[in-house]
Design a protein around this motif. Structure first.
Motif, PDB file in Angstrom:
ATOM      1  N   ILE A 147       4.808  49.688 -18.598  1.00  0.00           N
ATOM      2  CA  ILE A 147       4.131  51.047 -18.236  1.00  0.00           C
ATOM      3  C   ILE A 147       2.682  51.086 -18.733  1.00  0.00           C
ATOM      4  O   ILE A 147       2.692  50.848 -19.999  1.00  0.00           O
ATOM      5  CB  ILE A 147       4.910  52.028 -18.728  1.00  0.00           C
ATOM      6  N   PRO A 148       1.823  51.590 -17.945  1.00  0.00           N
ATOM      7  CA  PRO A 148       0.280  51.494 -18.406  1.00  0.00           C
ATOM      8  C   PRO A 148       0.250  52.372 -19.983  1.00  0.00           C
ATOM      9  O   PRO A 148       0.962  53.294 -20.226  1.00  0.00           O
ATOM     10  CB  PRO A 148      -0.576  52.360 -17.618  1.00  0.00           C
ATOM     11  N   ALA A 149      -0.426  51.856 -20.825  1.00  0.00           N
ATOM     12  CA  ALA A 149      -0.444  52.298 -22.391  1.00  0.00           C
ATOM     13  C   ALA A 149      -0.837  53.872 -22.391  1.00  0.00           C
ATOM     14  O   ALA A 149      -0.274  54.551 -23.234  1.00  0.00           O
ATOM     15  CB  ALA A 149      -1.013  51.472 -23.401  1.00  0.00           C
ATOM     16  N   SER A 150      -1.784  54.287 -21.396  1.00  0.00           N
ATOM     17  CA  SER A 150      -2.129  55.521 -21.223  1.00  0.00           C
ATOM     18  C   SER A 150      -1.147  56.493 -20.727  1.00  0.00           C
ATOM     19  O   SER A 150      -1.317  57.670 -20.630  1.00  0.00           O
ATOM     20  CB  SER A 150      -3.375  55.747 -20.505  1.00  0.00           C
ATOM     21  N   GLY A 151       0.193  56.041 -20.371  1.00  0.00           N
ATOM     22  CA  GLY A 151       1.169  57.057 -19.768  1.00  0.00           C
ATOM     23  C   GLY A 151       0.685  56.947 -18.219  1.00  0.00           C
ATOM     24  O   GLY A 151      -0.324  56.634 -17.945  1.00  0.00           O
ATOM     25  N   TYR A 165       5.071  61.259 -15.012  1.00  0.00           N
ATOM     26  CA  TYR A 165       6.404  60.613 -15.379  1.00  0.00           C
ATOM     27  C   TYR A 165       6.780  60.980 -16.555  1.00  0.00           C
ATOM     28  O   TYR A 165       5.759  60.897 -17.824  1.00  0.00           O
ATOM     29  CB  TYR A 165       5.913  59.229 -15.238  1.00  0.00           C
ATOM     30  N   PRO A 166       8.042  61.623 -16.916  1.00  0.00           N
ATOM     31  CA  PRO A 166       8.332  62.088 -18.223  1.00  0.00           C
ATOM     32  C   PRO A 166       8.874  61.422 -19.101  1.00  0.00           C
ATOM     33  O   PRO A 166       9.809  61.512 -19.921  1.00  0.00           O
ATOM     34  CB  PRO A 166       9.432  63.085 -17.711  1.00  0.00           C
ATOM     35  N   TYR A 167       8.358  59.827 -19.380  1.00  0.00           N
ATOM     36  CA  TYR A 167       8.821  59.092 -20.319  1.00  0.00           C
ATOM     37  C   TYR A 167       7.427  58.429 -20.973  1.00  0.00           C
ATOM     38  O   TYR A 167       6.451  58.351 -20.296  1.00  0.00           O
ATOM     39  CB  TYR A 167       9.791  57.902 -19.738  1.00  0.00           C
ATOM     40  N   ALA A 168       7.694  57.764 -22.146  1.00  0.00           N
ATOM     41  CA  ALA A 168       6.806  57.091 -22.780  1.00  0.00           C
ATOM     42  C   ALA A 168       6.283  55.792 -21.969  1.00  0.00           C
ATOM     43  O   ALA A 168       7.319  55.258 -21.312  1.00  0.00           O
ATOM     44  CB  ALA A 168       7.140  57.060 -24.260  1.00  0.00           C
ATOM     45  N   PRO A 169       5.240  55.045 -22.469  1.00  0.00           N
ATOM     46  CA  PRO A 169       5.140  53.977 -21.929  1.00  0.00           C
ATOM     47  C   PRO A 169       5.981  52.822 -22.610  1.00  0.00           C
ATOM     48  O   PRO A 169       6.584  53.278 -23.894  1.00  0.00           O
ATOM     49  CB  PRO A 169       3.580  53.413 -22.564  1.00  0.00           C
ATOM     50  N   GLY A 220       5.958  55.776  -6.544  1.00  0.00           N
ATOM     51  CA  GLY A 220       6.485  54.669  -7.267  1.00  0.00           C
ATOM     52  C   GLY A 220       5.661  54.497  -8.680  1.00  0.00           C
ATOM     53  O   GLY A 220       4.368  54.711  -8.550  1.00  0.00           O
ATOM     54  N   LEU A 221       6.566  54.047  -9.569  1.00  0.00           N
ATOM     55  CA  LEU A 221       5.860  53.981 -10.886  1.00  0.00           C
ATOM     56  C   LEU A 221       4.855  52.752 -10.985  1.00  0.00           C
ATOM     57  O   LEU A 221       5.502  51.790 -10.697  1.00  0.00           O
ATOM     58  CB  LEU A 221       6.887  54.073 -12.151  1.00  0.00           C
ATOM     59  N   PRO A 222       3.556  52.758 -11.389  1.00  0.00           N
ATOM     60  CA  PRO A 222       2.863  51.381 -11.493  1.00  0.00           C
ATOM     61  C   PRO A 222       3.302  50.824 -12.691  1.00  0.00           C
ATOM     62  O   PRO A 222       3.474  51.340 -13.884  1.00  0.00           O
ATOM     63  CB  PRO A 222       1.286  52.128 -11.730  1.00  0.00           C
TER      64      PRO A 222
END
Length: 207
Positions: A183-187, A191-195, A134-136
């Protein structure tokens, strides 16, 4: 081999930029030119290599030909962030990157409550390609002009949905809190998307 006796120049961009940021769901046009010195190279076959960011799927190739004035257009359909390399044989190549920003929805219920009661945050991250586990997402609250991280919640890797409940226990006077998920600013690796951040939502709490 190129028959160009002068300086061969291949250009490509999205809206005039070598790196472009676009919203999820948008397709973009890659435009460019192939010139030999000051003369356009017409009907030249160019190879377009499209490589999604890590976790975004397989790389693929396509081809496009320049027009009578040496120009070309290639349409990138909506999808994850990608690197694109346009090649004219071994003679010239140019790279363009497309960074895609996903959407994060957020609802809070109820939006007016009292100390000792619970609110629930729900939402969805759109775009798919969820990383394993899962995406944090960072639950953030606004303190003055700064966003502060309170908790990290993981979205469901199947459909990108998330849910989190919080009970107010220390409210001593009427106050309005503002929250968002980010989404964390560091990426996030794989996960193939931007913050990205959700819209900000507020909750009023009485003692």
């Amino acid at each position: 081999k190129s028959a160009c006796a002068g300086r061969l120049h291949l250009s490509a961009s999205v809206a005039g930029h070598a790196s472009a940021e676009v919203s999820l769901g948008r397709g973009v046009e890659l435009r460019g030119t192939l010139d030999c010195g000051r003369s356009p190279v017409a009907r030249a076959r160019l190879v377009v290599e499209v490589t999604p960011a890590a976790g975004g799927g397989r790389a693929r190739q396509a081809s496009v030909r320049t027009g009578a004035h040496g120009g070309f257009v290639y349409t990138l359909r909506s999808g994850p962030s990608r690197d694109v390399v346009v090649r004219y044989g071994k003679a010239a190549h140019v790279r363009v990157s497309v960074v895609v920003v996903p959407r994060i929805s957020l609802s809070i219920t109820p939006t007016q409550t009292a100390n000792g009661h619970t609110i629930t945050f729900t939402g969805t991250v759109s775009g798919g390609h969820e990383p394993r586990g899962g995406l944090p997402l960072e639950l953030e609250y606004l303190e003055g002009t700064r966003w502060m991280i309170y908790e990290v919640v993981h979205a469901n890797p199947v459909d990108g949905s998330y849910s989190y409940s919080y009970t107010f226990r220390r409210t001593t006077e009427p106050i309005t809190y503002t929250f968002r998920f980010a989404i964390p600013a560091s990426g996030v690796t794989g996960y193939p998307y931007a913050p990205a951040v959700s819209p900000a939502r507020s909750v009023h709490v009485d003692p």
